[in-house]
Each structure stands twice: as structure tokens, then as C-alpha cells.
Design a protein around this motif. Structure first.
Motif, PDB file in Angstrom:
ATOM      1  N   LEU A 191       0.837  -1.205   0.000  1.00 24.70           N
ATOM      2  CA  LEU A 191       0.000   0.000   0.000  1.00 24.70           C
ATOM      3  C   LEU A 191       0.873   1.257   0.000  1.00 24.70           C
ATOM      4  N   PRO A 192       0.494   2.296  -0.740  1.00 18.82           N
ATOM      5  CA  PRO A 192       1.297   3.529  -0.764  1.00 18.82           C
ATOM      6  C   PRO A 192       1.373   4.207   0.604  1.00 18.82           C
ATOM      7  N   GLU A 193       0.312   4.074   1.411  1.00 16.61           N
ATOM      8  CA  GLU A 193       0.345   4.674   2.748  1.00 16.61           C
ATOM      9  C   GLU A 193       1.411   4.014   3.616  1.00 16.61           C
ATOM     10  N   VAL A 194       1.634   2.720   3.406  1.00 15.18           N
ATOM     11  CA  VAL A 194       2.679   2.004   4.136  1.00 15.18           C
ATOM     12  C   VAL A 194       4.048   2.442   3.638  1.00 15.18           C
ATOM     13  N   ALA A 195       4.217   2.470   2.309  1.00 12.62           N
ATOM     14  CA  ALA A 195       5.498   2.899   1.734  1.00 12.62           C
ATOM     15  C   ALA A 195       5.870   4.285   2.222  1.00 12.62           C
ATOM     16  N   ASN A 196       4.896   5.145   2.360  1.00 14.33           N
ATOM     17  CA  ASN A 196       5.152   6.524   2.800  1.00 14.33           C
ATOM     18  C   ASN A 196       5.820   6.567   4.173  1.00 14.33           C
ATOM     19  N   THR A 197       5.425   5.674   5.070  1.00  7.86           N
ATOM     20  CA  THR A 197       6.038   5.678   6.403  1.00  7.86           C
ATOM     21  C   THR A 197       7.504   5.261   6.331  1.00  7.86           C
ATOM     22  N   PHE A 198       7.839   4.358   5.422  1.00  8.50           N
ATOM     23  CA  PHE A 198       9.238   3.942   5.264  1.00  8.50           C
ATOM     24  C   PHE A 198      10.091   5.096   4.748  1.00  8.50           C
ATOM     25  N   TYR A 199       9.559   5.887   3.830  1.00 10.34           N
ATOM     26  CA  TYR A 199      10.324   6.997   3.272  1.00 10.34           C
ATOM     27  C   TYR A 199      10.431   8.169   4.256  1.00 10.34           C
ATOM     28  N   LEU A 200       9.380   8.411   5.019  1.00 11.15           N
ATOM     29  CA  LEU A 200       9.378   9.557   5.936  1.00 11.15           C
ATOM     30  C   LEU A 200      10.216   9.323   7.188  1.00 11.15           C
ATOM     31  N   ALA A 201      10.273   8.105   7.672  1.00 11.22           N
ATOM     32  CA  ALA A 201      10.991   7.815   8.917  1.00 11.22           C
ATOM     33  C   ALA A 201      12.459   8.198   8.782  1.00 11.22           C
ATOM     34  N   CYS A 202      13.036   8.708   9.871  1.00 12.19           N
ATOM     35  CA  CYS A 202      14.463   9.050   9.828  1.00 12.19           C
ATOM     36  C   CYS A 202      15.329   7.826  10.090  1.00 12.19           C
ATOM     37  N   ARG A 228      13.702  -4.559  -1.198  1.00 12.66           N
ATOM     38  CA  ARG A 228      13.063  -5.002  -2.442  1.00 12.66           C
ATOM     39  C   ARG A 228      11.755  -4.266  -2.688  1.00 12.66           C
ATOM     40  N   LEU A 229      11.004  -4.014  -1.630  1.00 10.90           N
ATOM     41  CA  LEU A 229       9.698  -3.363  -1.783  1.00 10.90           C
ATOM     42  C   LEU A 229       9.804  -1.853  -1.946  1.00 10.90           C
ATOM     43  N   TYR A 230      10.758  -1.216  -1.267  1.00 10.21           N
ATOM     44  CA  TYR A 230      10.789   0.246  -1.210  1.00 10.21           C
ATOM     45  C   TYR A 230      12.055   0.861  -1.794  1.00 10.21           C
ATOM     46  N   GLY A 231      12.974   0.031  -2.279  1.00 11.41           N
ATOM     47  CA  GLY A 231      14.140   0.546  -2.972  1.00 11.41           C
ATOM     48  C   GLY A 231      15.340   0.759  -2.070  1.00 11.41           C
ATOM     49  N   ILE A 260      16.408   3.368   1.317  1.00 11.83           N
ATOM     50  CA  ILE A 260      16.216   3.184   2.757  1.00 11.83           C
ATOM     51  C   ILE A 260      17.414   2.526   3.425  1.00 11.83           C
ATOM     52  N   ILE A 261      18.383   2.018   2.630  1.00 14.67           N
ATOM     53  CA  ILE A 261      19.462   1.218   3.209  1.00 14.67           C
ATOM     54  C   ILE A 261      20.296   2.010   4.205  1.00 14.67           C
ATOM     55  N   SER A 262      20.639   3.250   3.850  1.00 16.85           N
ATOM     56  CA  SER A 262      21.555   4.018   4.704  1.00 16.85           C
ATOM     57  C   SER A 262      20.938   4.379   6.051  1.00 16.85           C
ATOM     58  N   LYS A 263      19.620   4.320   6.169  1.00 14.64           N
ATOM     59  CA  LYS A 263      18.987   4.642   7.454  1.00 14.64           C
ATOM     60  C   LYS A 263      18.447   3.386   8.142  1.00 14.64           C
ATOM     61  N   SER A 264      18.851   2.226   7.646  1.00 20.15           N
ATOM     62  CA  SER A 264      18.366   0.962   8.187  1.00 20.15           C
ATOM     63  C   SER A 264      19.405   0.298   9.076  1.00 20.15           C
ATOM     64  N   LYS A 273      21.142   7.152  -0.314  1.00 21.78           N
ATOM     65  CA  LYS A 273      20.163   7.970   0.417  1.00 21.78           C
ATOM     66  C   LYS A 273      19.356   8.861  -0.521  1.00 21.78           C
ATOM     67  N   LYS A 274      19.943   9.231  -1.651  1.00 18.45           N
ATOM     68  CA  LYS A 274      19.249  10.139  -2.572  1.00 18.45           C
ATOM     69  C   LYS A 274      18.003   9.495  -3.185  1.00 18.45           C
ATOM     70  N   TRP A 275      17.883   8.175  -3.063  1.00 19.43           N
ATOM     71  CA  TRP A 275      16.724   7.480  -3.620  1.00 19.43           C
ATOM     72  C   TRP A 275      15.676   7.143  -2.553  1.00 19.43           C
ATOM     73  N   ASP A 276      15.733   7.810  -1.418  1.00 20.63           N
ATOM     74  CA  ASP A 276      14.789   7.532  -0.334  1.00 20.63           C
ATOM     75  C   ASP A 276      13.462   8.231  -0.612  1.00 20.63           C
ATOM     76  N   ALA A 277      12.790   7.771  -1.651  1.00 18.52           N
ATOM     77  CA  ALA A 277      11.521   8.373  -2.077  1.00 18.52           C
ATOM     78  C   ALA A 277      10.808   7.387  -2.990  1.00 18.52           C
ATOM     79  N   ALA A 278       9.551   7.664  -3.231  1.00 21.13           N
ATOM     80  CA  ALA A 278       8.751   6.785  -4.083  1.00 21.13           C
ATOM     81  C   ALA A 278       9.131   6.961  -5.550  1.00 21.13           C
ATOM     82  N   ALA A 279       9.129   5.857  -6.278  1.00 25.08           N
ATOM     83  CA  ALA A 279       9.338   5.904  -7.725  1.00 25.08           C
ATOM     84  C   ALA A 279       8.041   6.318  -8.412  1.00 25.08           C
TER      85      ALA A 279
END
Length: 776
Positions: free
Chosen positions: A170-181, A196-199, A202-206, A574-580
Motif C-alpha cells: 500500500l502507498p500509505e505504508v510505503a510513505n512511512t518507510f520513506y518519511l521515517a528518519c 526489495r519493496l521500497y528501494g 532506505i538502506i543508509s537509514k536501516s 540515500k538520494k533514492w529515499d523516495a517513491a518511484a
């Protein structure tokens, strides 16, 4: 320190469920370490209760040293939620695609808004977020998380407890992954699923914090039976956990039945233990369904089984696997469950299976293998569990991830030790998406972080990045400032760089040999020739120089630069921490093979060779497309040459030339690619090679210029273009051979780390130090 707020829909010591227990354990154990912890939760008692029922009174209460704030739950449209939930649960898993909403936007919004929710809790977050050091939200799929995290995103950490299930798309779920610090995962497999799901953004903040267990705390040596089943007298395989088809219990029972058919005289038994709404008794010979058991009975089963089988595909972590390993019992897990499969592989503590036949053969193996051999797997598993499931080590990882023990890190160039106050950069142009431009921006940002005044001066600015640079004029550059000059083509700025009297350094990005452009763009060829001539002149005026590859450094040394060294281009995911781009993600995940090359449309990139090789590839794989991503001029002769070639080979329906694209579009092309295929004859570095590594795209590249250096031991290189049929066959092999593809991606994951920020900044520190030492 301000308190850590843990936001979760339900909270209590006796709640069942992995996420609920994780919230309790993390909260109480962090509090026991002396950290201020508050839990922000609802008045609803549990997942199994009515989500509009306020079982607890609202307000604040102390529970085991933790301040628990409970907020009233809201009324909700249960019928609308149930309709959407049923719709999603009935979708075939084959229809789920990363970044593609499995339902309509209206329905996904209903899922988030008619979920368990508390407006009182959300209002509290809005009013009081500055009173908290940070917030930890868990798990990922409920209203307080989906709607609360965006309110405090700048200090929000998400512990998703993620499964590969419809809700995760769900996009609402993906949004929380991108917004979280920050993101905290329970297992490496869960972290890989999220990527795999969100790109890769998110790796650098995981971080993998893990989850602990307390095996042995209820073990009773004197317990010899569970019900009528004698745990010490029988040879048995144990399956522990919820008993239903969603956990693949049915698959395991069928596999055991087939094993018994092949081995009717075997005394091996299969024991099922755990909650569930149906009994499996009688479905196979020697199958024992114990149902829900007590904790001490569970411990006894683990201590006495031959092995634990965990057939579930939907796990973010499996406590029972770790518990089995603590008892030195080997484990079998489902090959398609990342969380459990990766743990078993890394631990070497058991086996993987997928099909009914494979599980059936594993029963045969357990029945026939000796105890000594089983023990070897169990001992390896125990070593893994002691490192990854011990609470003391896990809580230390939480403290680091949540910055509860944060230490100040200062710049290596403190103001009192600096001679330079300003270090600026000069380059011909700043363009959107351009590798040299991105490198300059990264350097500028680090210089500012170190305390220097730093600007990027250019002759021409792409309006999409106009905020990043300043148009150059000689008056704007203080003669005492440090200067970094980027050289890659002939430019009127060269004379100003030479004339600058302050400390300066040249960064060389390579000049493409003019002969590539001469047949198509004589004007560009002339600029390239001028640039190469200027390079020799620059050598006399720049005592400090760097190239972004050894290939480039060797060119600098050849024309008279001294002591030049490599300053690699930083590629930070980190520059790809956003929705495609959502529409492209849907369009490009249509079952076709996506073959990608990223680079401007230019003769040295040899897109024409790639088109010809692709024509042969189509004879092996009819459902494929070639995507040539990069900027071009509509009147460019080489672009017309490519169009004519595409028309000649009847490839108009198979080759895409999107031109310059937005960042979300670029993300979509990378995230859906099955192969990065380069035929380029000349590269000074080739940033897209490293970018592809971050997207786990296997790379096939022609051995030329700096390409082998950038790839290192990653990717697959071919050395000749004389037989394009053979090259195309190699491309097909990389795409279709799972084992080869896995080997390539494993090597690429290792290589990409060589271009991360930390190493790049270390090299920059050396460069800055040199500039300081020669400053006027």
C-alpha cells in the motif's frame, strides 16, 4: 535526556504476537538500562478485541518503570474496512508488484483511515513532539503508525515487523518507510524484503537490531510427556507456531504423509504445537497435533525434538528457530521466506526447502541421518543465536540506532586550525542528473559541514538545479579562497582557474577522445580537443590534482601533473529515499524483460552496438525491451543515426528512448530493470554502474577504459564485440540463470560499499589538508 516514545496500537506484558512482545521487551529493557521511556498506545486491549472498544481508561499509568499513556480509540466504519481488507486478502500473491497499489487509491485510504485509530493520540503527538528525544513506531500496518509517524517524521523510527503480504504494497505504508528518519529490523531477511519493496534509498537509514529470546527459562528436566505424548521416548520433528494454511501447515502435513508412504516402517513422528482453529490429527500416520501448549511444554518439545521445521513464508523473524538453536536443534525453513532462509544459510544451522517434494525428502533425511550429524547443524545454529538473539546485545544495538548513546562528532578541520575560510568550486555547467554536477554538490555539502564557506560557480545553469549554483564572475571569487576546478571539456573558465592565486586543486573527470564525435558533431570534437590541450597547460599551474578513477589519474600523470591521486565519486543511496513514479512502476512490471543502459546519447557510449546486440537478444527472449536512458538533442546526428538503426532492424516496438527523466522516473527504470548492459567504448568512471549495484541489477559490460576499475570484481565483463550473437547469449544467461545472477549481485553488493560517503569523505579530508598546507 528527553524520553523515547514508543507508539504501538496495543501494549501489555501478556499480549500474544511477535510485534506486541517486541514492544514490551524493548520498552522494559531500555527502561531497565536507565533510559526514559514512555509508551503511547490506545485504550483497546488487543488485536483480537473490538478496535472501537476502550477497555482501559485513558490517561497515564506506571508499568514496570515505564510511563504508559493510553488514548481513546475512534469510531470507525468497520464494514468499509472489512470490505477492503477482504478484497486485499483475496488477491493472488502473483499480482503484488513493488510500488504498485494493489487496490484503488480510495480503498487504500479506507484501510488507513478506518483502521484502529486514535485522534487523541495524534493530537498529542502534534502538541508534544518536541518533548521527546525520538519515537519508535511498531508494527507497520495499523492506524497509529500509518497516521502518527508522518506527524513526527523528523524524529521517527519505524520498526515494521514486515511480512511479504498485501498490506506492505500500500502507498500509505510505503510513505512511512520513506518519511521515517530511521528503520529498525528484526532480521536481515526483513531488511532485504524492505529494500526489495521500497528501494535502496532506505538502506543508509536501516539497521538490524534483532529480537531476543529467553530460551530455557521454563525448561523442566522432569517433564517427560506433553499430554499423552512421551517427549523423551519418541523420535520426532517439531513444527511450532500457528497451525493453519497461511503458515504452510497443510504443505508440511502433506509432505510428511508422502514420506510415510515411502517409509512405512519408519518410527519418525511429526508433532504440531501451537494455536489454530482446526485439528490435523489423522491426516497422516504418526502425526501428533498437540494444539496450544504451555511454555514449559514447548521448552520440553524443543529440547527433545530431532529438528524444528518452520515452513511459513510470511515471517519477519522466527523466535522458535532461535529457541531451537539455543537447544542445539537443527532447523529447516522455507526457501522463499527471506527472514528465516537468510538466518539458516548464514548460521549453516539446517536446511532450506520449498516444494512439497523437498519437504518430504527432508523428513526422509532427518529419519536417516545420525544424531552426530544433526548435532553439527545444531551447534552452528546455537552460535548464531547467541550472537543475534541475546537481549543484552540487542538492546545495545537499539541504543545505538536510536541515538540514546550518541556521541558528538566534530569536523577534522576546526576553525582555529584552518588557514582557509572559503573553498569554492568552478566548473563549466551544472546540470540536473549529471554525474559531475552531483559530485560537485556532494563536495560542496561536505565543505560546508566542515565549516567552510563554499559555493559552486558555473558558466551555465540548468534551471532545475538553479538553487545549487551561482553564475560565475571574476569578482565573486576571492583571490585568497581555496578553489577546486572540475575539468572535463574545453572551457572559457580555464583561464580564470589558472589565474587564481589562492590554494587550488584540479578534479579531472576525463575528456572523451574527440574522434568519437568527429563524424557527428565536429563542434563538440573541437571542444574536446581544446580541453585536452588545456589539460597540459593546467598541469603547470595546479600542484594538487585528483582524478575520479585510476584511469583518469594515469592521464593526468601522462600530461605532467605530479602526485595525483584518486578521489572516487560518492554514490550515496540515500538520494533514492523516495517513491518511484507509480505509473511507470506499473507499466514496466508487465512481465517483460527490461534491459537498461543509462548514459547520455553519445557516440562513445555506443548505443548503436547495444541496439544491434539487442536485435539478437530478441531471438532468445521475445518478451524484452531495451531502455536507453539519457539526454539527447532532437537535432543531434547521432540520435538520428540510432533512430535509423532502430527502424532498419524493426525494433520500434522494443526500444525506448525516454530522454532526460525526473528522479522518480529514473527510480522506476532502475527498480524494474533485469539487466544493466553497457557497450560503451569510453568511460572515465561510469556512475550508472555503481547505481545499478545499489538496485541489485546484474551488470554486463564491455571491457573498456575505466569500466573494469569501477566494477572491480563485480559484474560480468566481456572483452570483444566481434560476435554480437555471443554477447546477446551472455546477456540472456545473466538474466535467466538464477545462480549466476545471485553470484553477480553478491559481488556487486560488496563492491558498491567502496563508493559510500564515509570513504569519499576520508579522501576529501586528505585533499582539504593538502589545500590548507599550500594556502597563501
Amino acid at each position: 535526556m528527553k524520553p523515547l516514545g514508543i507508539v504501538t496500537p496495543w501494549f501489555g506484558k501478556d499480549l500474544k504476537g511477535g510485534a506486541e512482545q517486541q514492544a514490551w521487551q524493548v520498552a522494559t529493557r531500555l527502561a531497565a538500562q536507565g533510559h526514559a521511556v514512555e509508551v503511547l498506545t490506545t485504550c483497546c486491549r488487543s488485536f483480537l478485541d473490538d478496535w472501537t472498544s476502550n477497555y482501559y481508561r485513558p490517561g497515564v499509568k506506571q508499568e514496570q518503570g515505564i510511563k504508559v499513556r493510553r488514548f481513546r480509540v475512534d469510531r470507525r466504519n468497520e464494514a468499509a474496512f472489512a470490505r477492503v481488507n477482504s478484497l486485499m486478502l483475496n488477491l493472488p500473491s502473483s499480482t503484488l508488484k513493488p510500488q504498485v497499489n494493489p487496490v484503488s487509491p480510495e480503498d487504500s485510504l479506507i484501510f488507513a483511515s478506518e483502521n484502529i485509530n486514535s485522534n487523541k493520540l495524534l493530537s498529542f503527538l502534534k502538541r508534544n513532539k518536541d518533548q521527546y528525544h525520538a519515537f519508535l513506531f511498531l508494527p507497520y500496518l495499523y492506524g497509529p503508525i500509518l497516521n502518527g509517524l508522518p506527524i513526527v517524521a523528523d524524529r521517527a523510527f519505524l520498526q515494521p515487523c514486515l511480512h511479504d503480504e498485501v498490506y506492505a504494497y500500500l502507498p500509505e505504508v510505503a510513505n512511512t518507510f520513506y518519511l521515517a528518519c530511521g528503520l529498525l529490523f528484526i532480521s536481515e531477511g526483513e531488511a532485504q524484503l524492505a529494500t526489495r519493496l521500497y528501494g535502496p534509498g532506505i538502506i543508509s537509514k536501516s539497521s538490524v537490531a534483532g529480537a531476543g529470546i529467553e530460551a530455557g527459562s521454563s525448561f523442566d528436566e522432569n517433564l517427560i510427556s506433553v499430554g499423552s505424548f512421551g517427549v523423551k521416548q519418541q523420535r520426532f520433528v517439531l513444527c511450532l507456531g500457528r497451525r493453519d494454511s497461511g503458515k504452510n501447515t497443510d504443505l508440511l502435513v502433506k509432505a510428511f504423509a508422502h514420506s510415510k508412504q515411502r517409509n512405512p516402517n519408519s518410527n519418525l513422528r511429526l508433532v504440531l504445537a501451537g494455536p489454530g482453529n482446526q485439528s490435523y490429527s489423522g491426516l497422516a500416520p504418526d502425526l501428533i497435533d498437540l494444539g496450544l501448549v504451555e511454555e514449559r511444554e514447548k521448552e520440553s518439545l524443543l529440547a527433545n525434538c530431532l529438528a524444528l521445521f518452520q515452513p511459513s513464508q510470511n515471517e519477519s523473524y522466527s523466535r522458535v528457530i532461535m529457541e531451537a538453536w539455543f537447544y542445539k536443534r537443527p532447523v529447516a525453513a522455507h526457501r522463499n521466506c527471506l527472514a528465516t532462509a537468510i538466518a539458516v544459510e548464514k548460521a549453516q544451522g539446517g536446511w532450506l526447502a520449498e516444494t512439497e517434494l523437498e519437504w518430504s525428502e527432508l523428513f526422509d533425511k532427518i529419519d536417516q541421518i545420525g544424531d552426530e550429524h544433526l548435532a553439527k547443524y545444531g551447534i552452528k545454529g546455537q552460535a548464531y543465536a547467541e550472537e543475534n538473539a541475546a537481549w543484552n546485545k540487542i538492546i545495545q544495538r537499539y541504543e545505538v540506532a536510536l541515538n540514546l548513546t550518541k556521541k558528538a562528532v566534530g569536523s577534522p578541520f576546526q576553525s582555529h586550525s584552518r588557514k582557509l575560510r572559503e573553498i569554492h568550486q568552478l566548473l563549466p555547467n551544472l546540470a540536473y542528473g549529471d554525474a559531475i554536477s552531483n559530485h560537485a554538490i556532494e563536495i560542496r555539502n561536505y565543505l560546508r559541514q566542515c565549516g567552510y564557506r563554499s559555493e559552486i560557480f558555473v558558466r551555465y545553469i540548468d534551471q532545475r538545479v538553479a538553487h545549487e549554483a551561482t553564475l560565475f564572475s571574476p569578482q565573486k571569487l576571492d583571490h585568497q579562497a581555496g578553489l577546486i576546478y572540475h575539468h572535463s571539456i574545453g572551457s572559457e573558465l580555464t583561464k580564470y582557474a589558472i589565474a587564481h592565486s589562492g590554494s587550488k586543486c584540479l578534479v579531472y573527470h576525463n575528456i572523451t577522445p574527440a574522434e568519437f564525435f568527429l563524424p557527428y558533431r565536429p563542434d563538440i570534437a573541437k571542444l574536446l580537443e581544446d580541453g585536452r590541450a588545456e589539460l597540459k597547460q593546467l598541469a603547470q599551474h595546479f600542484p594538487i590534482s585528483v582524478g575520479d578513477s585510476t584511469f583518469n589519474v594515469e592521464e593526468l600523470l601522462e600530461v605532467g601533473f605530479t602526485e595525483s591521486e584518486v578521489l572516487p565519486i560518492i554514490v550515496n543511496p540515500k538520494k533514492w529515499d523516495a517513491a518511484a513514479d507509480a505509473s511507470l512502476m506499473r507499466q514496466l512490471q508487465d512481465g517483460k524483460t527490461n534491459l537498461l543502459f543509462v548514459g547520455r546519447i553519445a557516440p562513445n557510449k555506443r548505443q548503436n552496438d547495444l541496439i544491434e546486440a539487442f536485435a539478437h537478444y530478441l531471438t532468445f527472449d521475445h518478451e524484452a525491451r531495451l531502455i536507453l536512458l539519457g539526454g539527447y538533442g532532437l537535432t543531434d546526428p547521432y540520435y538520428f543515426h540510432l533512430l535509423n538503426l532502430i527502424d532498419k532492424l524493426n525494433l520500434a516496438n522494443y526500444v525506448l528512448l525516454p530522454g532526460l527523466v525526473t528522479e522518480p522516473q529514473l527510480l522506476a527504470y532502475y527498480r524494474t530493470a533485469h539487466l544493466f548492459w553497457s557497450m560503451s567504448d569510453h568511460e572515465g568512471f561510469c556512475v550508472p554502474l555503481v547505481e545499478s549495484m545499489w538496485f541489485d541489477i546484474p551488470i554486463l559490460a564491455y571491457k573498456s577504459s575505466a569500466v573494469p576499475e569501477t566494477l572491480g570484481s563485480a559484474g560480468l565483463i566481456f572483452t570483444t564485440k566481434s560476435d554480437l550473437v555471443q554477447v546477446a547469449a551472455l546477456a540472456k544467461l545473466v538474466v535467466k540463470d538464477k545462480e549466476l545472477k545471485s553470484e553477480i549481485i553478491t559481488a556487486q553488493r560488496q563492491r558498491r560499499n567502496d563508493f559510500l560517503t564515509e570513504l569519499g569523505h576520508s579522501k576529501l579530508d586528505n585533499l582539504i589538508s593538502k589545500m590548507e598546507n599550500v594556502s597563501v
